[in-house]
Write an enzyme that holds these catalytic residues in place. Structure first.
Site: not given
Ligand code: 13P
Length: 297
Positions: A64, A99-100, A121, A244
């Site tokens: 992230s 991620d995102h 995202d 995820n």
């Molecule tokens: P959680 O932290 O709820 O497992 O979600 C992780 C996620 O979707 C990362 O993009």
């Protein structure tokens, strides 16, 4: 001379990491899911690589924006992951994924650092703007053999201390996103949330199946921590191929470290404090991989 060294280092990294296209297409075809496990530091990365190698399953390491800043930046993370893979003799397919990522610039800097996959995202924008930004990322990423995931609707909950309101995706918007951008996977918001659930997770499996039937690309389930096993199985049966997980690992790791600090008042070596969570994370990985029925095809 310097040039030769630099080129060989880039070659080494490129050979070790893969994008997610092959692993997710196989998962979609054979009805299982590949885990996306978020990494937060060197230790977690090492535990995930060791355990997935032991289980002989492919894995996607998710980073992230917050975790990227925490660990130093994309170049540091790329060096850490490829270095660990070499030192630990990792042979399974590993995808290094943003991620995102919220902007084209961020995704570009990850790709330039050697990441093999990105999630753009732009779901906080209206669909038209989400599509425009996503397409810009796809055009750049595909030139570099990098896979792209996008989000339609808006996944709610809390991640990196940022909270978001949920809004479910429509089939029409998912089709438009795919047709206009050429993305490689899609995360449609269908009721899952990031972080700890308040009450029972309520996922729209019917729409998930409709989107899966209408789109030829694999679907992604975010916010899988706290979703009961039978619902995860239903999501896989409804076309989810990438799942995820972050919070579940954070919870079991923190419990184990807290226990260590409570029980051993003399401990001060950070390797013993942080390392107290290793088994808890590895057990959780085993549980997730068994539930997702992940395999190496
Ligand atoms: P959680 O932290 O709820 O497992 O979600 C992780 C996620 O979707 C990362 O993009």
């Amino acid at each position: 001379m310097t040039k030769v060294v630099v080129l060989s280092m880039i070659k080494l990294g490129d050979d070790m990491l893969v994008n997610f296209i092959d692993m997710l297409n196989k998962a979609k075809q054979n009805k299982y899911a590949v885990p996306h496990f978020n990494i937060n530091d060197l230790e977690w990365t090492k535990y995930i690589l060791e355990e997935c190698e032991e289980l002989k399953v492919p894995v996607i390491l998710g980073v992230s924006e917050g975790a990227c800043k925490y660990m130093g930046g994309f170049n540091t993370i790329y060096g850490m992951v490829t270095g660990l893979m070499k030192d630990l003799n990792i042979t399974i397919p590993v995808c290094l994924h943003v991620d995102h990522g919220q902007s084209f610039e961020l995704c570009k800097s990850a790709i330039d650092a050697g990441f093999t996959s990105v999630m753009i995202d732009a779901s906080k924008h209206k669909l038209e703007e989400n599509i425009r930004i996503t397409k810009e990322v796809v055009d750049y990423a595909h030139k570099h053999n990098v896979s792209v995931e996008a989000e339609v609707g808006h996944i709610g909950g809390t991640e990196d201390n940022i909270s978001a309101e949920a809004m479910n995706a429509t089939l029409e918007d998912c089709l438009t996103m795919y047709n206009e951008t050429g993305i490689d996977s899609l995360a449609p918001a269908l009721g899952s949330v990031h972080g700890v659930y308040k009450g029972e997770p309520n996922l729209d499996f019917e729409r998930m199946s409709q989107i899966n039937e209408a789109l030829p690309i694999p679907l992604v389930l975010h916010g899988a921590s706290g979703i009961p096993g039978d619902k995860i199985e239903k999501a896989i049966a409804s076309g989810t191929s990438k799942i995820n997980v972050n919070t579940d690992f954070q919870i079991v790791w923190a419990e184990a470290v807290r226990k260590k600090l409570d029980e051993d008042k003399e401990v001060y070596d950070p390797r013993k404090v942080i390392g107290a969570g290793e088994q808890a994370i590895k057990e959780k990985i085993k549980e997730k991989v068994a539930l997702f029925k992940t395999r190496l095809d």
